[in-house]
Write a protein that holds these residues in place. Sequence first.
Motif, mmCIF file in Angstrom:
data_model
loop_
_atom_site.group_PDB
_atom_site.id
_atom_site.type_symbol
_atom_site.label_atom_id
_atom_site.label_comp_id
_atom_site.label_asym_id
_atom_site.label_seq_id
_atom_site.Cartn_x
_atom_site.Cartn_y
_atom_site.Cartn_z
ATOM 1 N N ALA A 198 -35.871 -14.401 28.867
ATOM 2 C CA ALA A 198 -36.882 -14.001 27.883
ATOM 3 C C ALA A 198 -36.603 -14.635 26.532
ATOM 4 N N TYR A 199 -35.320 -14.635 26.133
ATOM 5 C CA TYR A 199 -34.955 -15.296 24.881
ATOM 6 C C TYR A 199 -35.268 -16.785 24.956
ATOM 7 N N ASP A 200 -34.889 -17.425 26.053
ATOM 8 C CA ASP A 200 -35.087 -18.869 26.179
ATOM 9 C C ASP A 200 -36.568 -19.230 26.146
ATOM 10 N N VAL A 201 -37.367 -18.464 26.843
ATOM 11 C CA VAL A 201 -38.810 -18.724 26.866
ATOM 12 C C VAL A 201 -39.410 -18.551 25.477
ATOM 13 N N ALA A 202 -39.019 -17.474 24.800
ATOM 14 C CA ALA A 202 -39.560 -17.219 23.456
ATOM 15 C C ALA A 202 -39.142 -18.300 22.475
ATOM 16 N N PHE A 203 -37.872 -18.715 22.528
ATOM 17 C CA PHE A 203 -37.383 -19.727 21.591
ATOM 18 C C PHE A 203 -38.021 -21.083 21.869
ATOM 19 N N ALA A 204 -38.273 -21.385 23.140
ATOM 20 C CA ALA A 204 -38.919 -22.656 23.477
ATOM 21 C C ALA A 204 -40.366 -22.680 22.997
ATOM 22 N N ALA A 205 -41.037 -21.538 23.134
ATOM 23 C CA ALA A 205 -42.432 -21.462 22.708
ATOM 24 C C ALA A 205 -42.571 -21.470 21.196
ATOM 25 N N ASP A 206 -41.598 -20.867 20.500
ATOM 26 C CA ASP A 206 -41.645 -20.794 19.036
ATOM 27 C C ASP A 206 -40.220 -20.910 18.501
ATOM 28 N N PRO A 207 -39.769 -22.131 18.188
ATOM 29 C CA PRO A 207 -38.397 -22.315 17.706
ATOM 30 C C PRO A 207 -38.069 -21.498 16.463
ATOM 31 N N GLY A 208 -39.066 -21.088 15.708
ATOM 32 C CA GLY A 208 -38.822 -20.292 14.519
ATOM 33 C C GLY A 208 -38.274 -18.913 14.822
ATOM 34 N N GLU A 210 -35.755 -18.401 16.948
ATOM 35 C CA GLU A 210 -34.324 -18.470 17.257
ATOM 36 C C GLU A 210 -33.439 -18.116 16.066
ATOM 37 N N PRO A 211 -33.748 -18.559 14.836
ATOM 38 C CA PRO A 211 -32.917 -18.112 13.711
ATOM 39 C C PRO A 211 -32.968 -16.599 13.498
ATOM 40 N N LEU A 212 -34.027 -15.958 13.959
ATOM 41 C CA LEU A 212 -34.191 -14.524 13.761
ATOM 42 C C LEU A 212 -33.535 -13.691 14.856
ATOM 43 N N ARG A 213 -33.456 -14.223 16.074
ATOM 44 C CA ARG A 213 -32.934 -13.447 17.202
ATOM 45 C C ARG A 213 -31.869 -14.188 18.010
ATOM 46 N N GLY A 214 -31.438 -15.331 17.533
ATOM 47 C CA GLY A 214 -30.418 -16.074 18.262
ATOM 48 C C GLY A 214 -29.111 -15.327 18.384
ATOM 49 N N LEU A 215 -28.734 -14.562 17.350
ATOM 50 C CA LEU A 215 -27.485 -13.808 17.417
ATOM 51 C C LEU A 215 -27.542 -12.709 18.473
ATOM 52 N N GLY A 238 -24.178 -25.140 14.213
ATOM 53 C CA GLY A 238 -24.496 -26.509 13.830
ATOM 54 C C GLY A 238 -25.959 -26.790 13.586
ATOM 55 N N VAL A 239 -26.842 -25.969 14.178
ATOM 56 C CA VAL A 239 -28.277 -26.288 14.104
ATOM 57 C C VAL A 239 -29.122 -25.105 13.619
ATOM 58 N N VAL A 240 -29.046 -24.009 14.344
ATOM 59 C CA VAL A 240 -30.042 -22.948 14.171
ATOM 60 C C VAL A 240 -29.894 -22.200 12.856
ATOM 61 N N VAL A 241 -28.671 -21.771 12.519
ATOM 62 C CA VAL A 241 -28.456 -21.002 11.287
ATOM 63 C C VAL A 241 -27.529 -21.752 10.335
ATOM 64 N N ALA A 242 -27.527 -23.057 10.424
ATOM 65 C CA ALA A 242 -26.586 -23.874 9.647
ATOM 66 C C ALA A 242 -26.728 -23.703 8.146
ATOM 67 N N ASP A 243 -27.897 -23.278 7.692
ATOM 68 C CA ASP A 243 -28.127 -23.149 6.248
ATOM 69 C C ASP A 243 -28.385 -21.704 5.823
ATOM 70 N N GLN A 244 -27.900 -20.730 6.621
ATOM 71 C CA GLN A 244 -28.161 -19.319 6.326
ATOM 72 C C GLN A 244 -26.838 -18.557 6.229
ATOM 73 N N ILE A 245 -26.501 -18.123 5.028
ATOM 74 C CA ILE A 245 -25.211 -17.473 4.803
ATOM 75 C C ILE A 245 -25.047 -16.212 5.651
#
Length: 370
Positions: A198-208, A210-215, A238-245
């Motif tokens: 479910a996570y993979d499908v959601a992130f593929a459909a809307d990459p935005g 993943e920064p919100l629910r990747g953890l 390295g990619v998804v939250v690389a710029d989010q403290i």
Amino acid sequence: MPLKERLIGDPAAEIRVQTFLKGEPITTLAKGRVYVVVFWAIWCAPCKAAIPHLTALQLRHPQVPVIGVAVDWTDLGEIAAFVRDQGDAIGYRIAADLPLSPGERQGTMGRTWCQAAYNTAVPTAFIIDRDGRIAWIGDPLESDDPLAAVVEGRWDLAAAREKQEAVLQRDKVRELRRLEETIERHLAAGDRTGLLQAYDVAFAADPGLEPLRGLDKFALLLATRHAAALDYARHLIGVVVADQIGPLIRLGTMLAKAAEQGTPAPDRPPAAANLALSAFTRAEALFGEGTDTITRVILADTAARALLVVGRTAEAADRARAARALAPAAFALEPDIDLAATISQLDQLVAHCDAAAGRRDGATCRLDEA
């Protein structure tokens, strides 16, 4: 059945409560009259703090019924006792939400008002205009000006709706709601494979998303698929939250704790600890003048623990001392933090690090071994 949205500009849902505990009952929202409906809970400190404000609001607008609807409750007697103890401090109507089923905390109005508006925080106030439409949703302490504008007929309903819609789109609120509903179904079924998919499908459909629910996905992997969890952590850092403290520090903390406990692989805890340090280093590089002291304490504290795991004991001691030095100022005004206990824990951490460095600098040391 999918829940129908009820946003600003839409007709308000029905008043459906179990009972009124204070004031004359209201069962329908009459056209031609403005209402304020406030959702609150007896366990909620901000809800209690809003009582004087709402009482004053009712006094200023006697023609506007203010209705406080208690949500998330199991014992009606506790609510009744709370209202009774407050006495005249509560100067507006109080009702108890109608449970969806006996003994359930979720209530009818909590669902058809708050969830339908994507706003489940308490306290939350809804202002209903003379046409029975939702005119404003927000913190009761910020309701004065909107209510005055609605009462005086100068409220810009279209602009308020446009502003709410912009927030829903910016924060991907609808997309997150759909993902959360899917996750709940898989959790209820005990289907971990379906949950990851479910996570993979959601992130593929809307990459935005993943920064919100990747953890959340990482936490699931950490509990079930250790190697995959570390690979995914590298991707996040390295990619998804690389710029989010914030996410970097939360991820680093999860990794450091896993390393201390030997969760990813009991024979290779430094792998998770080194990833934690990578996340902390990236987060620290993003620090600026506006970075709050609490964030700095959390990073220093957890970095010290990760450094202990990989055997960099002198650096761990420096980090622990930095956290200890900052803690009094950081937590002095935080009412939910036991400052004395926090200082004591940091003192213990400093002692552990000093002992480790003094025994054999560079040696691996777990906190529970010190």
